[in-house]
Write a protein that holds these residues in place. Structure first.
Motif, short mmCIF file in Angstrom:
data_model
loop_
_atom_site.label_atom_id
_atom_site.label_comp_id
_atom_site.label_asym_id
_atom_site.label_seq_id
_atom_site.Cartn_x
_atom_site.Cartn_y
_atom_site.Cartn_z
N GLU A 84 37.66 8.60 -34.21
CA GLU A 84 36.89 8.46 -32.97
C GLU A 84 36.51 7.02 -32.79
N HIS A 85 36.35 6.59 -31.55
CA HIS A 85 35.92 5.24 -31.22
C HIS A 85 34.76 5.34 -30.25
N GLU A 86 33.57 4.92 -30.71
CA GLU A 86 32.35 4.99 -29.89
C GLU A 86 32.13 6.40 -29.36
N GLY A 87 32.35 7.41 -30.21
CA GLY A 87 32.05 8.78 -29.82
C GLY A 87 33.13 9.48 -29.04
N VAL A 88 34.23 8.78 -28.72
CA VAL A 88 35.32 9.39 -27.95
C VAL A 88 36.45 9.77 -28.90
N PRO A 89 36.81 11.05 -29.00
CA PRO A 89 37.93 11.42 -29.87
C PRO A 89 39.23 10.81 -29.36
N LEU A 90 40.04 10.28 -30.27
CA LEU A 90 41.30 9.65 -29.87
C LEU A 90 42.46 10.63 -29.90
N ASN A 91 42.27 11.77 -30.52
CA ASN A 91 43.33 12.77 -30.58
C ASN A 91 43.31 13.58 -29.29
N LEU A 92 44.45 13.66 -28.61
CA LEU A 92 44.48 14.34 -27.31
C LEU A 92 44.17 15.82 -27.42
N ALA A 93 44.56 16.45 -28.52
CA ALA A 93 44.22 17.86 -28.71
C ALA A 93 42.71 18.03 -28.85
N ASP A 94 42.05 17.08 -29.52
CA ASP A 94 40.60 17.14 -29.65
C ASP A 94 39.92 16.95 -28.30
N ILE A 95 40.45 16.04 -27.49
CA ILE A 95 39.90 15.81 -26.16
C ILE A 95 40.01 17.07 -25.32
#
Length: 202
Positions: free
Chosen positions: A4-15
């Motif tokens: 994660e970067h600044e609370g945003v998940p970078l994995n599209l499945a996680d998003i």
């Protein structure tokens, strides 16, 4: 890509999973930023029509959102002619925008699905379907609540109550940030499974 970067998940499945968790939670939380969504249809003259609707249910496994409507409304007629629609929501708390593309299934009064949804409504909500057709002209002095005719029974609204099931085929996920906004486009197959996803410029 599972970080994660600044609370945003970078994995599209996680998003994808987090977006649908937000929608599922909003269906039962009146304080959620996604409780009220903008449903956009197309009218007979090919003009876009948008209105706010209350999210009643969300199901991430089936990629569906449920809304209620009066069958005498313009959106019911528009969606009968053209089932393609868009749903747009913005949460001020999380600065997250969700824009979904898909189609709408209509379940008319008397159907099993509409009856089940009607049974879950409060008496107060049922009364909102018992008045005149949406958009009908009303005398200005009748806006005073005391002057409005009162329906005899909440059951008068049931023949007008319709259920809308929106099935998403694509999600445009957009996260507003102080720097480096993030945007991802996700698509779903006919079973509701995540078929593809990619990062795009915001």
């Amino acid at each position: 890509m599972g970080t994660e970067h600044e609370g945003v998940p970078l994995n599209l499945a996680d998003i994808d999973a987090s977006a649908w968790r937000e929608l599922e939670a909003a269906a039962s939380n009146p304080q959620s930023g996604f409780r009220f969504l903008n449903l956009c249809s197309v009218d007979a003259a090919a003009r876009p029509q948008a209105r706010m609707v209350v999210l009643r249910r969300a199901d991430r496994s089936l990629r569906l959102l449920e809304f209620h409507t009066d069958m005498r409304s313009q959106k019911w007629l528009e969606l009968s002619a053209n089932p393609y629609a868009a749903v747009l929501g913005l949460s001020a708390q999380t600065q997250l925008q969700l824009r979904l593309q898909g189609t709408v299934e209509r379940h008319a009064a008397g159907s099993t699905q509409a009856n089940a949804a009607w049974d879950r409504l409060s008496a107060w909500t049922r009364m909102t379907y018992a008045g005149g057709p949406p958009g009908d002209e009303v005398a200005f002095d009748a806006i005073d609540g005391a002057a409005l005719p009162k329906p005899a029974d909440e059951a008068e609204g049931k023949p007008h109550f319709g259920l809308l099931i929106f099935r998403a085929r694509a999600l445009d996920w957009f996260q507003l940030r102080r720097q480096d906004n993030r945007r991802a486009l996700l698509t779903y197959d006919e079973t509701g499974a995540l078929a593809a996803g990619r990062w795009v410029n915001p």
